[in-house]
Design a protein around this motif. Structure first.
Motif, mmCIF file in Angstrom:
data_model
loop_
_atom_site.group_PDB
_atom_site.id
_atom_site.type_symbol
_atom_site.label_atom_id
_atom_site.label_comp_id
_atom_site.label_asym_id
_atom_site.label_seq_id
_atom_site.Cartn_x
_atom_site.Cartn_y
_atom_site.Cartn_z
ATOM 1 N N GLU A 273 0.824 -1.210 0.000
ATOM 2 C CA GLU A 273 0.000 0.000 0.000
ATOM 3 C C GLU A 273 0.859 1.261 0.000
ATOM 4 O O GLU A 273 0.490 2.275 -0.600
ATOM 5 N N ALA A 274 2.034 1.207 0.627
ATOM 6 C CA ALA A 274 2.958 2.347 0.604
ATOM 7 C C ALA A 274 3.502 2.542 -0.809
ATOM 8 O O ALA A 274 3.654 3.677 -1.281
ATOM 9 N N HIS A 275 3.791 1.437 -1.497
ATOM 10 C CA HIS A 275 4.286 1.503 -2.869
ATOM 11 C C HIS A 275 3.234 2.143 -3.778
ATOM 12 O O HIS A 275 3.536 3.051 -4.559
ATOM 13 N N ARG A 276 1.990 1.671 -3.666
ATOM 14 C CA ARG A 276 0.919 2.224 -4.495
ATOM 15 C C ARG A 276 0.729 3.719 -4.233
ATOM 16 O O ARG A 276 0.581 4.504 -5.172
ATOM 17 N N ALA A 277 0.750 4.109 -2.969
ATOM 18 C CA ALA A 277 0.559 5.524 -2.615
ATOM 19 C C ALA A 277 1.713 6.380 -3.136
ATOM 20 O O ALA A 277 1.492 7.472 -3.683
ATOM 21 N N ALA A 278 2.940 5.906 -3.002
ATOM 22 C CA ALA A 278 4.103 6.671 -3.466
ATOM 23 C C ALA A 278 4.098 6.789 -4.989
ATOM 24 O O ALA A 278 4.432 7.845 -5.535
ATOM 25 N N TYR A 279 3.716 5.713 -5.674
ATOM 26 C CA TYR A 279 3.673 5.761 -7.138
ATOM 27 C C TYR A 279 2.584 6.730 -7.613
ATOM 28 O O TYR A 279 2.804 7.525 -8.520
ATOM 29 N N ARG A 280 1.412 6.665 -6.965
ATOM 30 C CA ARG A 280 0.334 7.601 -7.312
ATOM 31 C C ARG A 280 0.779 9.048 -7.096
ATOM 32 O O ARG A 280 0.485 9.924 -7.902
ATOM 33 N N SER A 281 1.501 9.292 -6.020
ATOM 34 C CA SER A 281 1.991 10.642 -5.720
ATOM 35 C C SER A 281 2.975 11.107 -6.790
ATOM 36 O O SER A 281 2.905 12.242 -7.263
ATOM 37 N N ALA A 282 3.902 10.231 -7.168
ATOM 38 C CA ALA A 282 4.867 10.580 -8.216
ATOM 39 C C ALA A 282 4.136 10.895 -9.517
ATOM 40 O O ALA A 282 4.440 11.886 -10.188
ATOM 41 N N LYS A 283 3.175 10.064 -9.857
ATOM 42 C CA LYS A 283 2.410 10.261 -11.095
ATOM 43 C C LYS A 283 1.631 11.578 -11.051
ATOM 44 O O LYS A 283 1.634 12.338 -12.014
ATOM 45 N N ALA A 284 1.001 11.869 -9.918
ATOM 46 C CA ALA A 284 0.232 13.111 -9.764
ATOM 47 C C ALA A 284 1.119 14.344 -9.861
ATOM 48 O O ALA A 284 0.696 15.400 -10.325
ATOM 49 N N ASN A 285 2.380 14.193 -9.435
ATOM 50 C CA ASN A 285 3.328 15.306 -9.470
ATOM 51 C C ASN A 285 4.213 15.292 -10.711
ATOM 52 O O ASN A 285 5.167 16.074 -10.804
ATOM 53 N N ASP A 286 3.925 14.368 -11.658
ATOM 54 C CA ASP A 286 4.700 14.254 -12.896
ATOM 55 C C ASP A 286 6.187 14.101 -12.591
ATOM 56 O O ASP A 286 7.043 14.752 -13.193
ATOM 57 N N ALA A 287 6.481 13.227 -11.636
ATOM 58 C CA ALA A 287 7.856 13.036 -11.167
ATOM 59 C C ALA A 287 8.343 11.619 -11.439
ATOM 60 O O ALA A 287 7.545 10.685 -11.565
ATOM 61 N N ILE A 288 9.641 11.449 -11.496
ATOM 62 C CA ILE A 288 10.238 10.119 -11.589
ATOM 63 C C ILE A 288 10.032 9.439 -10.236
ATOM 64 O O ILE A 288 10.403 9.979 -9.192
ATOM 65 N N PHE A 289 9.421 8.259 -10.251
ATOM 66 C CA PHE A 289 9.165 7.500 -9.028
ATOM 67 C C PHE A 289 10.467 6.923 -8.500
ATOM 68 O O PHE A 289 11.296 6.419 -9.253
ATOM 69 N N VAL A 290 10.646 6.974 -7.183
ATOM 70 C CA VAL A 290 11.793 6.359 -6.520
ATOM 71 C C VAL A 290 11.340 5.842 -5.170
ATOM 72 O O VAL A 290 10.507 6.463 -4.503
#
Length: 130
Positions: free
Chosen positions: A20-37
């Motif tokens: 669930e932390a992975h999904r939330a972090a990926y959604r946040s990166a996507k919403a911010n148009d950022a490279i996920f890490v």
């Protein structure tokens, strides 16, 4: 908090050990148009994951990926990591001994991917003619 789309310092790299932390972090990166890490615990070791598909920027050119691949080869040869997968938009590095080292590696590769992408935008690589 860093500006969206900018490299994250090691202390702010999310721990995505739980799905669930992975999904939330990926959604946040996507919403911010950022490279996920992120980093994630795998048994007693740690994994680093970067994914540029979360952002709308251009693919990192193969010449730039070669720089990232060389850095990973050094990490593997000196035993810092045991394995890695690298592609123009995705990097996975694993079996890192400590969370601190995983965060350091994640922050460095995140900054490198971001910087190489920005460089490619400013100075496009000429395309070879067939």
């Amino acid at each position: 908090m860093p500006t969206p789309g900018t490299p994250l310092p090691a202390a702010l790299i999310p721990d995505c050990t739980k799905p669930e932390a992975h999904r939330a972090a990926y959604r946040s990166a996507k919403a911010n148009d950022a490279i996920f890490v992120c980093i994630a615990r795998q048994g007693s070791r740690w994994k680093v994951e970067l994914d540029a598909f979360s952002s709308s920027g251009p693919t990192i050119p193969e010449q730039a990926v070669a720089v990232l691949r060389s850095a990973i080869e050094v990490l593997v040869s000196d035993g810092t990591v045991t394995q890695a997968n690298i592609a123009p938009d995705y990097i996975s590095i694993w079996a890192i001994k400590s969370e601190q080292k995983a965060r350091e590696i994640a922050a460095a590769f995140h900054a490198a991917m971001h910087g190489l992408r920005q460089l490619y935008i400013a100075v496009p690589v000429p395309r070879r003619r067939a």
